[in-house]
Design a protein around this motif. Structure first.
Motif, short mmCIF file in Angstrom:
data_model
loop_
_atom_site.label_atom_id
_atom_site.label_comp_id
_atom_site.label_asym_id
_atom_site.label_seq_id
_atom_site.Cartn_x
_atom_site.Cartn_y
_atom_site.Cartn_z
N ALA A 154 42.79 86.13 19.07
CA ALA A 154 41.61 86.26 18.99
C ALA A 154 41.19 88.25 19.04
N SER A 203 39.98 83.31 14.22
CA SER A 203 40.40 82.79 16.07
C SER A 203 40.05 81.19 16.28
N ALA A 204 39.26 80.96 15.85
CA ALA A 204 38.26 79.54 17.20
C ALA A 204 39.29 78.18 16.31
N TRP A 235 38.55 76.61 21.52
CA TRP A 235 37.02 77.48 21.70
C TRP A 235 37.66 78.92 22.63
N VAL A 240 36.25 85.53 13.52
CA VAL A 240 35.95 84.54 14.42
C VAL A 240 36.41 83.15 13.70
N VAL A 241 36.19 83.22 13.12
CA VAL A 241 36.25 81.67 12.62
C VAL A 241 38.47 81.13 12.50
N GLY A 279 37.83 81.71 20.40
CA GLY A 279 37.21 81.54 19.12
C GLY A 279 35.62 82.91 20.41
#
Length: 85
Positions: free
Chosen positions: A26, A59-60, A65, A56-57, A68
């Motif tokens: 992340a 990493s999530a 959660w 972000v997408v 992200g």
């Protein structure tokens, strides 16, 4: 044959990695997105946050959660820094 081993995406998205690895992904993806955004800033005039949203997408999707959310906070802080500069 294939350059990519079979099932690599399933293993990556299964979040079997230790938490430290997921949070490092992340932070790393956020840092890379910020670096690319500042480097390519002139060409990204209309959508300067596209790479940050992708970080972000990703990493999530990979970490869940927590990672992200960390990526979202890092990218939001980076965006305010970029807009202030």
């Amino acid at each position: 044959g294939s350059l990519v081993p079979a099932g690599w995406l399933d293993r990556l998205l299964a979040s079997d990695a230790p938490p430290a690895v997921r949070y490092a992904i992340a932070a790393g993806s956020s840092a890379l997105a910020l670096l690319l955004t500042t480097t390519l800033r002139a060409g990204l005039d209309t959508w300067p946050t596209t790479l940050l949203m992708a970080a972000v997408v990703a990493s999530a999707a990979i970490g869940g959660w927590g990672p992200g959310l960390v990526a979202a906070v890092l990218c939001a802080a980076g965006t305010s820094f970029l807009l202030a500069a």
